[in-house]
Design an enzyme around this catalytic site. Structure first.
Site, PDB file in Angstrom:
ATOM      1  N   HIS A 124       0.815  -1.223   0.000  1.00  0.00           N
ATOM      2  CA  HIS A 124       0.000   0.000   0.000  1.00  0.00           C
ATOM      3  C   HIS A 124       0.846   1.269   0.000  1.00  0.00           C
ATOM      4  O   HIS A 124       0.288   2.361  -0.088  1.00  0.00           O
ATOM      5  CB  HIS A 124      -1.006  -0.010   1.163  1.00  0.00           C
ATOM      6  N   SER A 146       4.423   1.743   8.049  1.00  0.00           N
ATOM      7  CA  SER A 146       4.134   0.754   7.013  1.00  0.00           C
ATOM      8  C   SER A 146       5.322   0.592   6.081  1.00  0.00           C
ATOM      9  O   SER A 146       5.926   1.590   5.656  1.00  0.00           O
ATOM     10  CB  SER A 146       2.924   1.191   6.183  1.00  0.00           C
TER      11      SER A 146
END
Lengths: 131, 329
Positions: free
Chosen positions: B147, B270
């Site tokens: 992502h 992330s």
């Protein structure tokens, strides 16, 4: 000669094997727990962050926290406002606590609801922190 | 009895067929989920599929620390714990089992500075609208979450204006920044948006990894539970902004494609490598930081997702893709 009991045991074993394989296979099918992902850019929240004078505030960390249970998967990405104060989050429908924080400003938290197929607009006006 | 056998034959046939029907599409889906895709539409040969031979682990490299003409040409222009100190770090002892968002109990993160290895091989990744973390695993290739390069699912899109900033530290870019040449992920993420396939790679035009070094990586079929879990990256909730922080814990749960731990994380982490320092003399990925997962999510859903931060596990198929992307021109 094979007795009826042996046949029953054999058939049961085949059925158990088939059930196990099907069950294993089903676990490998991609799940639908995809949060906001794969739904296009039509759902989420966006807005503009300014100071009291209406000047855009860049670099504001905008963070959603789901208030739903169970909570949807939200990637641990950092979304920050750009030079024009704009930010955008793709999020699945639901209720969220949306916070905006930046060094030199008082943080602000808002409760928002995102509806299916809609982009919600939520602007922030941040106050400068006095030191 | 022969009559009995003939009587049961159709049943066996149906059961066998049902088994095949149930299994085969899923098996295909697994391979398809690992099918590599690229932002420029290029096709990568020889990756992902389990049938391909691949090393179980790849060693890291500390880098020269010297800015060569190649690195400077591609660039726009502290104190890190030593490896021994990292090895001696104790796993986090959480004050409570559930905390606020992804900081589980007391915040155990500590700040690191990216001018020495391995911290300089950890990079801030910026793109239009936000940032993530990535880790060099080759001279011109950076591992991150899917992502962080693509918003996921068939309605998603590739990130734009992606740049890599090795060792970035709160406004200081000791090695400059490097624009992404191509972005890579797999269809399990870019089409299905499946969090179990949430991993991606950024290819650069320059060999910055020769200077900043890179991490090794490995896969194993055995459980990872109990291994130390070290995560370093750029949490958005920390001040000064875009500074590098580290958290240490242990793997608490292992699933086929995901790893669960209680390292403290936040948005911006992330794409951070989840790694531990493997000893010298190991048969693979020896004597250095070795990645076995890519951090991607905080708490959500049901257990173990709801009480552990978690990331995408490096399986053999993932490893094959990483190696193919690394070796691609």
């Amino acid at each position: 000669m094979i007795s009826n009991n042996e046949w029953t045991t054999f058939i049961s074993a085949i059925l158990l094997l088939a059930t196990s394989v099907c069950s294993y296979a089903n676990q490998d099918i991609p799940v639908t727990d995809r949060g906001h992902l794969g739904q296009g850019d039509k759902e989420g929240v966006s807005g503009r962050i300014t100071d009291r004078q209406g000047h855009p505030v860049a670099g504001v960390f905008v963070h959603p926290r789901s208030l739903d249970k169970p909570a949807p998967a939200i990637p641990e990405i950092a979304i920050v406002s750009d030079a024009n104060g704009h930010y955008a989050w793709r999020l699945p429908p639901g209720k969220y606590e949306l916070s905006a924080s930046a060094i030199g400003y008082h943080g602000m938290v808002k409760i928002i609801t995102i509806k299916a197929g809609q982009m919600t607009t939520e602007d922030f006006i941040l106050e400068r922190a006095l030191h | 009895m022969i009559a009995n056998r003939n009587k049961w034959s159709p049943v066996f046939g149906v059961l066998f067929s049902l088994t095949l029907i149930a299994y085969l599409p899923s098996a295909k889906a697994i391979d398809d989920n690992h099918a590599p895709v690229a932002s420029d539409g290029s096709v990568l040969q020889g990756s992902g599929k389990k049938s391909l031979a691949a090393s179980q682990g790849v060693n890291g490299y500390a880098g020269t620390g010297i800015m060569t003409r190649d690195v400077v040409g591609g660039s726009q222009l502290g104190v890190i714990p030593t490896r021994e100190e990292i090895k001696s770090l104790q796993p986090a002892v959480n004050g409570k089992e559930t905390g606020i968002e992804s900081v589980l109990g007391a915040d155990t993160r500590f700040r690191t500075y990216g001018n020495t290895y391995p911290a300089r091989a950890v990079a801030l990744i910026t793109f239009d609208g936000g940032f993530c973390t990535g880790t060099f695993y080759g001279s011109n290739v950076v591992l991150t979450a899917g992502h962080c390069v693509h918003s996921g699912g068939s309605g998603g899109s590739w990130k734009t204006n992606v740049r890599v900033w090795p060792g970035y530290n709160a406004g200081s870019a000791p090695y400059g920044s490097f624009p992404a040449r191509t972005l890579h992920s797999v269809t399990g993420w870019t089409v299905s948006g499946d969090e179990r396939f949430d991993y991606g790679v950024i290819k650069l035009s320059t060999n910055a990894g020769n200077t900043v070094g890179w991490f090794g990586h490995f896969w194993q079929t055995a459980s990872l539970t109990g291994l130390p879990s070290v995560i370093a990256g750029y949490p958005g909730d920390k001040s000064p902004s875009q500074s590098q922080w580290m958290s240490v814990d242990i793997v608490r749960d292992t699933q086929e494609r995901q790893v669960f731990y209680k390292n403290d994380t936040a948005g911006g982490m992330s794409g951070s490598a989840v790694w531990h320092d493997r000893p010298a003399g190991s048969s693979f990925c020896a004597d250095g930081p070795c990645i076995y997962a890519i951090h991607a999510y905080g708490l959500h859903g049901s257990a173990p997702h709801s009480d552990h931060n978690h990331g995408t596990r490096i399986t053999q198929a993932v490893s094959n893709n990483l190696i193919a992307w690394r070796d691609a021109p």
